[in-house]
Design an enzyme around this catalytic site. Structure first.
Site, PDB file in Angstrom:
ATOM      1  N   HIS A  30       3.816 -17.394  51.488  1.00  0.00           N
ATOM      2  CA  HIS A  30       2.452 -17.773  51.122  1.00  0.00           C
ATOM      3  C   HIS A  30       2.410 -19.193  50.550  1.00  0.00           C
ATOM      4  CE1 HIS A  30       2.785 -13.401  51.038  1.00  0.00           C
ATOM      5  NE2 HIS A  30       1.497 -13.340  51.293  1.00  0.00           N
ATOM      6  N   HIS A  70       2.154 -13.331  45.118  1.00  0.00           N
ATOM      7  CA  HIS A  70       2.418 -13.753  46.502  1.00  0.00           C
ATOM      8  C   HIS A  70       2.764 -15.241  46.550  1.00  0.00           C
ATOM      9  CE1 HIS A  70      -1.902 -14.251  45.752  1.00  0.00           C
ATOM     10  NE2 HIS A  70      -1.891 -15.248  46.621  1.00  0.00           N
ATOM     11  N   ILE A 189     -11.063 -18.090  48.193  1.00  0.00           N
ATOM     12  CA  ILE A 189     -10.469 -17.616  49.453  1.00  0.00           C
ATOM     13  C   ILE A 189      -9.581 -16.409  49.151  1.00  0.00           C
ATOM     14  CG2 ILE A 189      -8.735 -18.162  51.236  1.00  0.00           C
ATOM     15  CD1 ILE A 189     -11.313 -19.547  51.865  1.00  0.00           C
ATOM     16  N   HIS A 261      -3.092 -18.952  53.462  1.00  0.00           N
ATOM     17  CA  HIS A 261      -2.767 -17.939  52.444  1.00  0.00           C
ATOM     18  C   HIS A 261      -1.368 -17.367  52.621  1.00  0.00           C
ATOM     19  CE1 HIS A 261      -2.936 -14.279  49.993  1.00  0.00           C
ATOM     20  NE2 HIS A 261      -2.350 -13.716  51.033  1.00  0.00           N
ATOM     21  N   GLU A 406      -6.097   3.964  31.351  1.00  0.00           N
ATOM     22  CA  GLU A 406      -4.730   4.449  31.570  1.00  0.00           C
ATOM     23  C   GLU A 406      -3.857   3.403  32.267  1.00  0.00           C
ATOM     24  OE1 GLU A 406      -7.490   6.070  32.580  1.00  0.00           O
ATOM     25  OE2 GLU A 406      -7.608   7.740  31.151  1.00  0.00           O
ATOM     26  N   PHE A 432      -3.348  12.267  34.789  1.00  0.00           N
ATOM     27  CA  PHE A 432      -3.811  10.883  34.925  1.00  0.00           C
ATOM     28  C   PHE A 432      -2.668   9.882  35.067  1.00  0.00           C
ATOM     29  CE2 PHE A 432      -7.543  12.825  32.572  1.00  0.00           C
ATOM     30  CZ  PHE A 432      -8.225  13.106  33.744  1.00  0.00           C
ATOM     31  N   HIS A 468      -7.972  18.665  36.006  1.00  0.00           N
ATOM     32  CA  HIS A 468      -7.115  18.280  34.883  1.00  0.00           C
ATOM     33  C   HIS A 468      -5.718  18.886  34.962  1.00  0.00           C
ATOM     34  CE1 HIS A 468     -10.747  16.618  33.343  1.00  0.00           C
ATOM     35  NE2 HIS A 468     -10.268  16.383  32.140  1.00  0.00           N
TER      36      HIS A 468
HETATM   37  C1  TPP Z   1      -2.828  -4.377  44.662  1.00  0.00           C
HETATM   38  C2  TPP Z   1      -2.682  -5.281  45.832  1.00  0.00           C
HETATM   39  N1  TPP Z   1      -3.514  -5.155  46.864  1.00  0.00           N
HETATM   40  C3  TPP Z   1      -3.372  -5.924  47.963  1.00  0.00           C
HETATM   41  C4  TPP Z   1      -2.377  -6.842  48.030  1.00  0.00           C
HETATM   42  C5  TPP Z   1      -2.188  -7.674  49.294  1.00  0.00           C
HETATM   43  N2  TPP Z   1      -2.649  -9.049  49.031  1.00  0.00           N
HETATM   44  C6  TPP Z   1      -1.780 -10.008  48.685  1.00  0.00           C
HETATM   45  S1  TPP Z   1      -2.544 -11.474  48.358  1.00  0.00           S
HETATM   46  C7  TPP Z   1      -4.048 -10.818  48.731  1.00  0.00           C
HETATM   47  C8  TPP Z   1      -5.291 -11.677  48.644  1.00  0.00           C
HETATM   48  C9  TPP Z   1      -5.403 -12.269  47.330  1.00  0.00           C
HETATM   49  O1  TPP Z   1      -6.396 -13.228  47.258  1.00  0.00           O
HETATM   50  P1  TPP Z   1      -6.237 -14.308  46.142  1.00  0.00           P
HETATM   51  O2  TPP Z   1      -5.780 -13.692  44.904  1.00  0.00           O
HETATM   52  O3  TPP Z   1      -7.524 -15.050  46.087  1.00  0.00           O
HETATM   53  O4  TPP Z   1      -5.058 -15.230  46.652  1.00  0.00           O
HETATM   54  P2  TPP Z   1      -5.152 -16.555  47.517  1.00  0.00           P
HETATM   55  O5  TPP Z   1      -5.466 -16.147  48.916  1.00  0.00           O
HETATM   56  O6  TPP Z   1      -6.209 -17.391  46.918  1.00  0.00           O
HETATM   57  O7  TPP Z   1      -3.790 -17.126  47.382  1.00  0.00           O
HETATM   58  C10 TPP Z   1      -3.944  -9.484  49.078  1.00  0.00           C
HETATM   59  C11 TPP Z   1      -5.096  -8.646  49.461  1.00  0.00           C
HETATM   60  C12 TPP Z   1      -1.520  -6.951  46.926  1.00  0.00           C
HETATM   61  N3  TPP Z   1      -0.518  -7.809  46.891  1.00  0.00           N
HETATM   62  N4  TPP Z   1      -1.709  -6.185  45.824  1.00  0.00           N
HETATM   63 MG    MG Z   2      -8.106 -16.919  46.263  1.00  0.00          MG
END
Ligand code: TPP
Ligand code: MG
Length: 663
Positions: A30, A70, A189, A261, A406, A432, A468
């Protein structure tokens, strides 16, 4: 350390180049996030983050959390450029390859300087809240001389959109965690494209409404970033710094789009980026003068570390502070006297009550514990031993009212454990754990000593009914690697489980505890923590052994009743309390073979008030096996009626055992 824009620009471009080149070499990753936030990160490290690359474990360092995990090349670039021993440039060249500490997402166990594992969006920020809580608590305990640092977070749109964000910032705002600063990569984005596709939320208004200070800046204007960060530092509330950025900044045709991304830019775009940035250098090379500027960012922290060390050496608290940060229990800590007392005067109590009794022994002699509950204090029996509330007015308190959060609680517990100096425990209903599961999984992966006090562990909670009543929870948590799932059967085992949980520096524990009272099973002092064995005989066959019953928690006494009946008819029966299957599986083979009666012609029976899934591992399948449990949802009725209805009584089980023996 420089504040000169032209030099900051070069420093930022070093992050951009390393990120795009590493992603290209790996052919995955990324680049957009680190390229977009490179300018902000350069200002942040040039004068704001307190760190010493030679001592990544320095207790009073600032904590930096890349919640937008990422964008891992951001933190790998920062650690390398600022002079940490790792990652090396070769490690970065091997980004995302087997054996490289530069894994796809940052892992706390692979690199010093990575404070927590991130990638599951939202959790980094939520762990940072826990780190900031631990910082304030230790500051209140040991004073400004020893503990006085900030927690920094870089978070993306995703981290702010996740549900856990609401829990985390609500807690942080309520607790006035002013030393927590979140830098939001406000690039509008996400993967699917413009954030407008899925959100029209006024994020800043939401943060303000939860008690945060909010400031905005142009994330590509060094002076403006500096102004915003300084304002955030000066404000007493937790701060959100909304940094308006362009994702993939510098990539001539792709910047500002989701194309940057999560995919390599490609050779042409990379060549264009080099040109646009004025970065003619070969991949994985950073010119000496730019590297020197980066290395100089550590000067402030190195000096601060030296001064801090002098203060620590002169401090009366030195030994205790070092013990706590090392995560060692006090050498005098034990529960032997308390357990012997229980054996002398047995009690029939719910194991949640037994947990409270154990905590009443633990908390006064173990100042490390910081307890809490997600609004079920009276049900989880978590406030014990005279500990008082942790609040904005008094951070020395050791009991957190987490509210109905939680997931936020579990993530904060991870943050506290990772910060060090405290041992967090927190409670809710066992059912939970589903709400907290994402963070429990990160406890396991990150090897944190978080102790989950999960009460109301079966249909035994009665009238509240199937919503529960945990059915699959214990089994599913057993399936998670590196978690101890403990289901003690009485007050003695509960105390033993607490001791064992506290003794695990590298893994979390889930205590599954009953709402209902249970008769004490352990009536003689055996001089050993039997629960630490995971499984052990609470009763050995008197007559010739024909049956072995494995049971946990509230079913151990049911197993004991069955065994008494069978013995009366000359059928030798062992009862094994399988209090923690993970610990049992770690015993040596001879011990396990003895307890499991491996190779012997016996009927193996499991009894647990939850799914039978998984018990076949011990009982086998077929004629020699019988699994008693509940493979449907529960019901709403008094507990006694439910146990009868679901056949979890000696009367219901004995005929099935006899059938098996006769068949
Ligand atoms: C809980 C979770 N859901 C989905 C993802 C997959 N995922 C990784 S980055 C991303 C998009 C994130 O957008 P943003 O935070 O704006 O990052 P940018 O594209 O701006 O770098 C997704 C859906 C993840 N890593 N964690
Ligand atoms: Mg973003």
């Amino acid at each position: 350390m420089t504040t000169e824009p032209a030099r900051l620009q070069q420093m930022a471009n070093a992050i951009r180049a390393l990120s795009m080149d590493a992603v290209q070499a790996a052919n995955s990753g990324h680049p957009g996030m680190p390229m977009g936030m490179a300018d902000v990160a350069s200002v942040l490290y040039s004068g704001h983050v307190k760190f010493d690359p030679a001592r990544p474990d320095w207790a009073d360092r600032d904590r930096f959390v890349l919640s937008a995990g990422h964008g891992s090349m951001m933190i790998y670039s920062l650690l390398h450029l600022t002079g940490y021993a790792a990652p090396t440039m070769d490690d970065i060249r091997n980004f995302r390859q087997l054996g490289s500490p530069c894994a796809g997402h940052p892992e706390n166990f692979l690199l010093e300087g990575v404070e927590c594992t991130t990638g599951p969006l939202g959790q980094g920020l939520a762990m940072a809240v826990g780190m900031a809580m631990a910082e304030r608590h230790l500051n209140a305990t040991f004073g400004d001389d020893l503990v006085d640092h900030r927690t920094w977070v870089i978070a993306g749109d995703g981290c702010l959109m996740e549900g856990i964000n609401h829990e985390a910032i609500g807690l942080a705002g309520h607790l006035h965690l002013g030393r927590l600063i979140v830098l939001w990569d406000d690039n509008n984005i996400t993967i699917d494209g413009s954030a407008d596709l899925s959100t029209s939320e006024d994020v800043k208004a939401r943060y303000e409404a939860t008690g945060w200070h909010v400031v905005s800046c142009d994330g590509h204007d060094f002076a403006d970033i500096e102004r915003a960060i300084s304002e955030a530092e000066a404000d007493g509330r937790p701060s959100l710094v909304a940094c308006k950025t362009v994702i993939g900044k510098g990539a001539p045709t792709k910047q500002g789009t989701s194309a940057t991304h999560g995919a390599p830019l490609g050779p042409d775009e990379i060549a264009g980026t080099r040109e646009a940035l004025g970065w003619p250098h070969e991949p994985f090379t950073v010119p000496a003068e730019i590297l020197a500027d980066w290395r100089a960012t550590a000067d402030m922290g190195r000096e601060a570390h030296g001064a801090w060390q002098t203060r620590l050496n002169a401090s009366a608290h030195k030994a205790e502070f070092e013990r706590r940060m090392a995560g060692d229990l006090p050498s005098t800590f034990d529960l032997d006297g308390y357990i012997q007392g229980l054996i002398k005067e047995p009690v029939s109590v719910a194991t949640r009550k037994a947990s409270e009794m154990a905590l009443a022994e633990i908390n006064p002699v173990l100042p490390d514990t910081v307890g809490g509950s997600a609004d079920l204090t009276g049900s989880n029996n978590t406030k014990a031993g005279g500990i008082e509330a942790f609040s904005a007015d008094d951070y020395s308190g050791r009991y957190v009212y987490y509210g109905i959060r939680e997931f936020g609680m579990a993530a904060a517990m991870n943050g506290m454990a990772l910060h060090g100096g405290v041992i967090p425990y927190g409670g809710t209903f066992l059912v939970f754990t589903d709400y907290a599961r994402g963070a429990i999984r990160l406890s396991a992966l990150q090897q944190t000593r978080a102790i989950y006090v999960m009460t109301h562990d079966s249909i035994g909670l009665g009238e509240d009914g199937p919503t529960h009543q945990p059915i699959e929870h214990v089994a599913s948590l057993r399936a998670m690697p590196n978690v101890l799932v403990m289901r003690p059967c009485d007050a003695v085992e509960t105390a033993e489980c607490w001791k064992t949980a506290l003794e695990q520096p590298d893994r979390p524990t889930i205590l599954a505890l009953t709402r209902q009272g249970l008769p004490q099973q352990r009536l003689t002092d055996v001089g050993e923590n039997m629960s630490a064995r995971g499984g052990y005989r609470t009763k050995a066959a008197g007559a010739d052994r024909k049956v072995v019953i494995y049971a946990t928690g509230s079913e151990v006494h049911v197993a004991a009743e069955c065994a008494a009946e069978l013995e009366a008819q000359g059928i030798g029966t062992d009862v094994v309390s399988m209090v923690c299957t993970e610990l049992f599986d770690e015993q040596d083979e001879a011990y396990r073979a003895d307890i499991l009666a491996t190779g012997k012609d016996v009927l193996r029976v499991s009894i647990e008030a939850g799914t039978t899934f998984g018990w076949q591992k011990y009982t086998g399948i077929g004629a020699g096996a019988l699994n008693i449990g509940i493979d449907t949802f529960g019901g709403s009725a008094p507990a006694k009626d439910l146990f009868a209805h679901f056949g979890l009584t000696a009367e219901a089980i004995l005929p099935q055992i006899r059938n098996k023996l006769n068949g």
